[in-house]
Design an enzyme around this catalytic site. Structure first.
Site, PDB file in Angstrom:
ATOM      1  N   GLU A  28      -4.875  -5.793  -8.701  1.00 58.34           N
ATOM      2  CA  GLU A  28      -5.022  -4.683  -7.866  1.00 58.34           C
ATOM      3  C   GLU A  28      -6.449  -5.276  -6.818  1.00 58.34           C
ATOM      4  O   GLU A  28      -7.239  -5.963  -7.420  1.00 58.34           O
ATOM      5  CB  GLU A  28      -5.944  -3.447  -8.636  1.00 58.34           C
TER       6      GLU A  28
ATOM      7  N   HIS B 220       0.860  -1.047   0.011  1.00 57.94           N
ATOM      8  CA  HIS B 220       0.047  -0.094   0.006  1.00 57.94           C
ATOM      9  C   HIS B 220       1.025   1.137   0.237  1.00 57.94           C
ATOM     10  O   HIS B 220       1.569   1.315   1.070  1.00 57.94           O
ATOM     11  CB  HIS B 220      -1.071  -0.084   1.252  1.00 57.94           C
ATOM     12  N   GLY B 221       0.782   1.993  -0.994  1.00 61.78           N
ATOM     13  CA  GLY B 221       1.674   3.376  -1.158  1.00 61.78           C
ATOM     14  C   GLY B 221       0.906   4.413  -0.824  1.00 61.78           C
ATOM     15  O   GLY B 221      -0.426   4.417  -1.018  1.00 61.78           O
TER      16      GLY B 221
ATOM     17  N   SER C 239       2.178   0.200  -6.342  1.00 64.26           N
ATOM     18  CA  SER C 239       1.972   0.946  -5.092  1.00 64.26           C
ATOM     19  C   SER C 239       2.918   2.192  -4.894  1.00 64.26           C
ATOM     20  O   SER C 239       2.548   3.391  -4.295  1.00 64.26           O
ATOM     21  CB  SER C 239       2.105   0.093  -4.025  1.00 64.26           C
TER      22      SER C 239
END
Length: 310
Positions: A277, A151-152, A189
């Site tokens: 995704e 998760h970015g 991400s």
């Protein structure tokens, strides 16, 4: 040995415990959590220092982890010092290069550089919140599929995530509606870690234990979703390229897709995304486990060998 000296030695042993060389069984070995909390990585040397805490005493934090956390904007403040912040966390420690999970993360990063540029890992810190640990007690965490996913986010959001956990965003016509989004390719991400163009400064990525459960395969955008379709736990958008399934490993019951990207063997006409995704719709289905500090490189970077790839 004189009688006086013999009595003095007996008194010393009874008061202070035998010397380790004289009675090794009297030395208490640190438990699993303490060993993890006291490992400090410095170059190629790993040092272990014993930690002794009285009941109710606040847990100490390693210098490297403290330095790491102090660099995150708005996390450590006058109103929220490190000691206060630690009360909301169970584990805060650097992950050193001798640990198995360190090698897995390095391989995960190296395999997921799919857009030309590279990602070089600077530091890895394990961070687990008390609330997240409580989720492990539910049956879902032991009976449904879990994945370790990326998760970015921009640096300014990190403090809120580390304090409050990942939260459901407002519905703004996202690809699969108002969910928390993840990827199995680090490059996908990483593009959410900056606004505009990437700089030479360090950025941060989260590696999360995500309860994906039974995933609904989204073959087209579903922008109005606020929960997964009935009888599903998450939504997955199939990519045209996917991690090689044969290289997926299981670590602590989490599936980690470590393989290089290969063409999806399914119907490519049904794949409208370049890479996979994932979207989940409950904050309690996500546990941030690792915070990775990294820098972008001009070309793909092999983190396992610590060299730029030609």
């Amino acid at each position: 040995m004189s009688q006086v000296s013999r009595k003095r030695k007996q008194r010393d042993v009874s008061e202070f415990g035998a010397h380790p060389q004289e009675n090794s069984t009297s030395v208490r070995k640190p438990d699993k959590e303490e060993r993890g909390l006291t490992e400090i990585s410095s170059g190629n040397i790993t040092k272990t220092k014993p930690v002794k805490r009285k009941k109710g005493e606040e847990r100490a934090i390693e210098p490297l982890a403290k330095y790491f956390l102090q660099m995150i904007p708005n996390l450590i403040t006058l109103e929220r010092p490190i000691k206060s912040w630690l009360q909301a966390a169970k584990i805060v420690r650097p992950v050193n290069h001798m640990e198995y999970i360190h090698s897995l993360i390095m391989k995960y990063v190296t395999a997921g550089q799919v857009y030309g540029s590279g990602i070089q890992v600077m530091d890895i810190v394990e961070i687990r919140r008390v609330e997240d640990v409580a989720y492990e007690m539910s049956g879902d965490w032991t009976t449904k599929k879990r994945m370790l996913l990326w998760h970015g986010t921009v640096e300014e959001n990190l403090a809120s995530i580390l304090i409050n956990g990942l939260q459901i965003p407002p519905l703004r016509h996202q690809l699969f509606g108002a969910g928390i989004y993840f990827a199995d390719r680090v490059a996908k991400s990483a593009i959410f870690c900056y606004e505009g163009k990437p700089d030479t400064k360090p950025y941060y990525l989260l590696l999360c234990d995500v309860l994906v459960g039974n995933s609904y395969i989204g073959l087209k955008p579903h922008r109005m979703l606020t929960s997964p379709p009935k009888n599903y736990d998450s939504v997955m958008g199939n990519g045209k390229d996917i991690p090689d399934p044969s290289e997926t490993v299981c670590y602590k019951d989490m599936h980690i897709p470590l393989g290089l990207s290969v063409p999806n063997c399914g119907d490519l006409e049904e794949c409208f995304l370049d890479d996979n995704e994932y979207a989940v719709y409950k904050p309690e289905n996500v546990k941030p486990l690792y915070l990775v500090r990294f820098e972008f490189t001009p070309r793909p970077f092999c983190n396992c060998c610590n060299i730029m790839v030609e």
